[in-house]
Design a protein around this motif. Structure first.
Motif, PDB file in Angstrom:
ATOM      1  N   LEU A  95      35.108   4.307  55.933  1.00 49.71           N
ATOM      2  CA  LEU A  95      35.248   3.262  55.961  1.00 49.71           C
ATOM      3  C   LEU A  95      36.651   2.940  55.731  1.00 49.71           C
ATOM      4  O   LEU A  95      37.677   1.465  56.513  1.00 49.71           O
ATOM      5  N   GLU A  96      37.520   3.477  54.979  1.00 50.44           N
ATOM      6  CA  GLU A  96      39.273   3.014  54.658  1.00 50.44           C
ATOM      7  C   GLU A  96      39.736   3.694  56.387  1.00 50.44           C
ATOM      8  O   GLU A  96      40.420   2.954  56.743  1.00 50.44           O
ATOM      9  N   LEU A  97      39.189   4.425  56.888  1.00 52.89           N
ATOM     10  CA  LEU A  97      39.710   4.804  57.962  1.00 52.89           C
ATOM     11  C   LEU A  97      39.378   3.860  59.077  1.00 52.89           C
ATOM     12  O   LEU A  97      40.656   3.069  60.326  1.00 52.89           O
ATOM     13  N   LEU A  98      38.281   2.671  58.883  1.00 57.27           N
ATOM     14  CA  LEU A  98      38.055   1.984  60.386  1.00 57.27           C
ATOM     15  C   LEU A  98      38.790   0.492  59.738  1.00 57.27           C
ATOM     16  O   LEU A  98      39.505   0.052  60.482  1.00 57.27           O
ATOM     17  N   GLU A  99      39.374   0.703  58.921  1.00 57.56           N
ATOM     18  CA  GLU A  99      40.162  -0.277  57.948  1.00 57.56           C
ATOM     19  C   GLU A  99      41.032  -0.782  58.864  1.00 57.56           C
ATOM     20  O   GLU A  99      42.512  -1.251  58.683  1.00 57.56           O
ATOM     21  N   GLU A 100      41.832   0.710  58.874  1.00 61.81           N
ATOM     22  CA  GLU A 100      43.306   1.387  58.410  1.00 61.81           C
ATOM     23  C   GLU A 100      43.502   1.366  60.614  1.00 61.81           C
ATOM     24  O   GLU A 100      44.427   0.545  60.881  1.00 61.81           O
ATOM     25  N   LEU A 101      42.281   1.420  61.341  1.00 60.78           N
ATOM     26  CA  LEU A 101      42.585   1.105  62.531  1.00 60.78           C
ATOM     27  C   LEU A 101      41.883  -0.112  63.264  1.00 60.78           C
ATOM     28  O   LEU A 101      42.862  -0.166  64.538  1.00 60.78           O
ATOM     29  N   HIS A 102      41.458  -0.609  62.095  1.00 58.84           N
ATOM     30  CA  HIS A 102      41.092  -2.188  63.027  1.00 58.84           C
ATOM     31  C   HIS A 102      40.855  -2.912  61.932  1.00 58.84           C
ATOM     32  O   HIS A 102      40.285  -3.202  61.175  1.00 58.84           O
ATOM     33  N   PRO A 103      41.957  -3.338  61.603  1.00 59.06           N
ATOM     34  CA  PRO A 103      42.546  -4.273  60.069  1.00 59.06           C
ATOM     35  C   PRO A 103      42.010  -5.401  60.064  1.00 59.06           C
ATOM     36  O   PRO A 103      41.925  -6.314  59.195  1.00 59.06           O
TER      37      PRO A 103
END
Lengths: 215, 215
Positions: free
Chosen positions: A75-83
């Motif tokens: 989830l944190e990665l997706l938030e960083e890649l696709h804010p």
């Protein structure tokens, strides 16, 4: 490249990642890994994820293909890649609270209801696995219900869905499967869960709508 | 305002937050909450943290006083408030991996070794709590050992300490308390743990150096 999600329809941690992908509008290939048949322990899955767990997400980051694991790390990665749309509030305290509620489910409830844990308990005493899973669902959701009143709007933190909601919906689904009377015990969570399930991203991620749902 | 950390010297989740505070050079008041005596369930602590857990950190965010809970949520907040020295790599994949390894400990091991969980198991069968804690320590650390080889330098992810290390050191401390022969079973983790414990921030956070260590 296409995202590939290794998932099992009823796995609550997989369900979280499906929600985040759908809310962020990211298409992906669904690869079913049958937990009840132990497919997560087979060589092919071990090679991609030595944790032998699902969810695992295969994706390209800065030109390289990776398989990432652990739902909250994903989830944190997706938030960083696709804010955008965001699943974390901007306010620093509320961001922390969203993550706290997510961890309350992720570390406080889920480890006690996974199949391995329940199986180990059942080996000590028939029915002990289910009893323990129900206990931790009740303790965790009671705390979530109390804590969420401080921040709730339409959803757990104000009026935008966050990591807290991404973890809450699969947990409410699990709690119902354990025959916990969530509607009478957790009225605030029930209201929030209902509102979330009307959002297209949350609805699309529901276990019943996955390709392996009949398995 | 002064930061106040509600902690118990042997609590591995408290130990993680102590490490992060020390690495980032943030002074704080240490408030001992005696887990073995159940002080986390008393009204004063419940009011500040309805999760009835430690660690809890009282701090001021944008002019308001808050108490935040769940060690990994606290680590993320400290990283956002005090980004330097960083405890997350800049590379997006490595950030994800640091969080994955942290969750492997936080959700994969720790929930199975906390006092409540062990007590519930012991009520089913004498000694079952300890046996289960050892099992999950061994499974989790075996996976960590395998996974960390892909990224290890001096520490778990290259040559700068990260969330993965912040969770690893307290877990190695716990594993030794369970008489697990970590040196022979997890040589990579043992080498990393040793290097980390030479860093002043990690050393200062050690259970033996806390005000309640003798309790």
């Amino acid at each position: 490249m296409t995202l590939r999600l290794f998932s099992y329809f009823r796995s609550s941690a997989s369900y979280r990642v499906r929600i985040a992908l759908a809310v962020k509008g990211l298409p992906y290939e669904y690869v079913a890994v049958h937990l009840m048949k132990g497919h997560q322990k087979e060589d092919a899955h071990h090679a991609r994820n030595p944790l032998e767990q699902i969810p695992a997400l295969e994706l390209e980051i800065e030109g390289k293909t990776h398989v990432v694991a652990q739902s909250l790390a994903i989830l944190e990665l997706l938030e960083e890649l696709h804010p955008s749309p965001a699943l974390l509030p901007k306010d620093l305290f509320l961001r922390c609270r969203a993550r706290e509620l997510a961890e309350l489910v992720n570390a406080g409830i889920q480890p006690h209801q996974n199949l391995t844990t329940m199986g180990r308990l059942d080996a000590l005493e028939k029915g002990a696995g289910r009893k323990s899973a129900i206990h931790y669902n009740e303790v965790g959701l009671t705390t979530f219900e109390e804590r969420v009143k401080e921040t709730a709007g339409l959803y757990a933190i104000g009026d935008s869905p966050s990591f807290a909601d991404v973890c809450l919906v699969p947990q409410m689904y699990s709690a119902r499967r354990f025959d916990i009377d969530v509607a009478s015990r957790y009225p605030t969570l029930t209201r929030i869960d209902h509102a979330l399930n009307e959002l297209p991203g949350f609805a699309a991620a529901h276990p019943d709508r996955q390709p392996d749902a009949a398995a």
